[in-house]
Design an enzyme around this catalytic site. Structure first.
Site, PDB file in Angstrom:
ATOM      1  N   MET A  80       0.900  -1.191   0.070  1.00  0.00           N
ATOM      2  CA  MET A  80       0.027  -0.045  -0.012  1.00  0.00           C
ATOM      3  C   MET A  80       0.897   1.146   0.177  1.00  0.00           C
ATOM      4  SD  MET A  80      -3.062  -1.110   2.726  1.00  0.00           S
ATOM      5  CE  MET A  80      -3.988   0.596   2.714  1.00  0.00           C
ATOM      6  N   HIS A  81       0.070   2.280  -0.295  1.00  0.00           N
ATOM      7  CA  HIS A  81       0.717   3.841  -0.045  1.00  0.00           C
ATOM      8  C   HIS A  81       1.837   4.289  -0.804  1.00  0.00           C
ATOM      9  CE1 HIS A  81      -1.078   2.973   3.703  1.00  0.00           C
ATOM     10  NE2 HIS A  81      -0.423   2.420   4.309  1.00  0.00           N
ATOM     11  N   ASP A 239      -2.733  -5.028   0.596  1.00  0.00           N
ATOM     12  CA  ASP A 239      -2.165  -6.257   1.049  1.00  0.00           C
ATOM     13  C   ASP A 239      -2.807  -6.641   2.279  1.00  0.00           C
ATOM     14  OD1 ASP A 239      -0.914  -4.367   2.519  1.00  0.00           O
ATOM     15  OD2 ASP A 239       1.329  -4.904   1.959  1.00  0.00           O
TER      16      ASP A 239
END
Length: 488
Positions: A80-81, A239
């Site tokens: 992520m991110h 995830d």
């Protein structure tokens, strides 16, 4: 011939692809790695081209393993991110900045100067956080204005891979809610936040449901991988959300969450309404099941034990480290360990805090130090869990990751967290959850609830035991964060 779906998880260290039959059994799998770039201290980047090459190789290998079976869908998951900036031609214009990158402190301050922290938490579930994507975009505008001027699209890692595979740029709520500008109530981009920052919402992709078909596999990539042309590619999940789906964790059972002990430690608790912690001490994200979840994160969990081994005992196996720790006792004979080796997320959101051993004496042994590391990680997770329990109480955690394979750490965590821990029979991670989402996306199962019926049952449950030594140690551990601020 049998039908299968493929789940693909684009991790930080590599990509994992699995094929799952319609009864939920993994029938093929492979992994491919790629490098991590650290051009400056605190910076982490990767080349999206490396992701693509590794993913296509992994898909080709899985396709070869299941030759003769019919692939009906591909589901995506990933780290992520991260930020992948594209120009007007859809080309990557700089390396991707990753989730654990810490360069964006000034950008976080700029965001919170434009939008009050309390408003950010209420709207998005989180304050501005250095690892999130939105501060990366603000950093790009501050520090690389010529690159920023070329940006026409910003994508998350798995969504960039989906774009390459299908030509369609979309995202889904579980990953998008880790960007920093998704309104949790509407599950769409928050126009007010973006306007306050003078950022166009057109930079962000369309938000679809996690089980939606994001696009179809391009013919030329189908030919290269051996997969069917126009194969449905399902949006999938970030995830953590995808891994939870793979464990059957959703808002249908709000009392069951998960605990993962990998490099980081993560507590995942489902909730049916978006109720953030007022101080933003734990994350609130959308879940891939249409609901929401709270997330408590200890950045160095298994990573703290690996650091100890690599630094002080490089020739000792992890099993032998655990045997030494067992020679100590609950409370580690008074030694305390603060596991803030990489800063900390929950409940402090402080990238600058650092780790420490406290209360050492000449009488302490290597076993005491190792046990203090294990207990320190457990205490850090308990601090996050106590915040979560105030909003979305759980009484059982499905425990996964390399750390809980140690019986000592498994039982120690149950005791410190005061929570029943359950070991699932199979632990296939985020790629498996992506495959489950893909099954629902193409109608193999009409709902996630029915898909969950295929999941194997848990094999071991550990009930927490009360230890006065742990309670006394946790009371001494709790004030350490504030006490050690003075030495920075």
């Amino acid at each position: 011939m049998a039908d299968v779906v493929i789940g693909l998880d684009l991790g930080t260290g590599g990509v994992r692809a699995i094929a799952v039959n319609l009864q939920g059994q993994v029938v093929a799998q492979t992994t491919q790695s790629y490098p991590l770039l650290t051009p400056h201290p605190g910076w982490t980047e990767q080349q999206p081209a490396d992701w693509v090459e590794a993913s296509l190789t992994a898909l080709s290998e899985v396709a070869a393993q299941i030759e003769g079976q019919t692939v009906v869908a591909l589901g995506l998951s990933g780290q992520m991110h991260g930020m992948v900036p594209l120009d007007e031609d859809g080309q990557v214009i700089r390396p991707a900045i990753l989730w654990n990158d810490q360069r964006t402190g000034a950008a976080v301050a700029e965001i919170e100067a434009a939008v009050p922290r309390s408003d950010l938490i209420q709207r998005t579930g989180n304050p501005a956080i250095t690892g999130f994507q939105l501060p990366k975009l603000v950093w790009l505008r501050q520090e690389e204005p010529q690159t920023y001027a070329q940006v026409r699209q910003i994508l998350l890692p798995k969504d960039y891979l989906g774009y390459v595979l299908t030509g369609e740029a979309v995202t889904e709520p579980s990953d998008a809610s880790g960007i920093g500008c998704l309104n949790l109530a509407s599950r769409q981009w928050d126009q007010d936040i973006l306007a306050a920052l003078d950022i166009s919402p057109d930079l962000f992709p369309t938000v679809v449901e996690s089980t939606a078909i994001a696009g179809r596999l391009k013919p030329e990539l189908a030919e290269r991988t051996g997969l069917p042309a126009r194969l449905p590619v399902v949006a999938g999940g970030g995830d953590n959300a995808a891994a939870a789906i793979g464990l059957g964790i959703s808002d249908r059972n709000l009392k069951r969450g998960s605990l993962s002990i990998g490099t980081s430690g993560v507590i995942f608790a489902p909730c049916d309404v978006p109720t953030p912690d007022p101080q933003g001490r734990v994350h609130l994200f959308c879940h891939a099941d249409g609901g929401y979840h709270l997330l408590g994160v200890t950045l160095a969990a298994g990573g703290a034990l690996r650091w100890y081994r690599d630094t002080f005992a490089p020739n000792i196996a992890f099993a032998d480290l655990m045997a030494l720790a067992e020679k100590s006792e609950p409370g580690a004979r008074g030694v305390l360990f603060l596991p803030h080796l990489a800063g900390e997320r929950s409940p402090y959101l402080d990238p600058d805090t650092r780790g420490a051993w406290v209360n050492l004496s000449l009488a302490h042994t290597q076993g005491d130090l190792i046990r203090a590391v294990l207990e320190g990680v457990a205490f850090s997770l308990r601090a996050a869990l106590e915040v979560i329990q105030g909003t979305s109480p759980v009484n059982q955690l499905l425990a996964t990751g390399g750390g809980v394979r140690s019986p000592l750490w498994f039982h120690l965590l149950a005791d410190v967290l005061h929570t029943e821990l359950v070991a699932p029979k199979a632990e296939e991670g985020a790629a498996y959850g992506a495959a489950i989402l893909a099954m629902v996306g193409v109608g193999v199962y009409p709902s996630l609830e029915e898909a969950f019926e295929t999941l194997p049952e848990a094999i071991e449950a550990v009930q927490p035991q009360k230890h006065a030594a742990y309670e006394a140690a946790f009371e001494r551990y709790t004030p350490l964060y504030e006490s050690l601020k003075v030495v920075r």
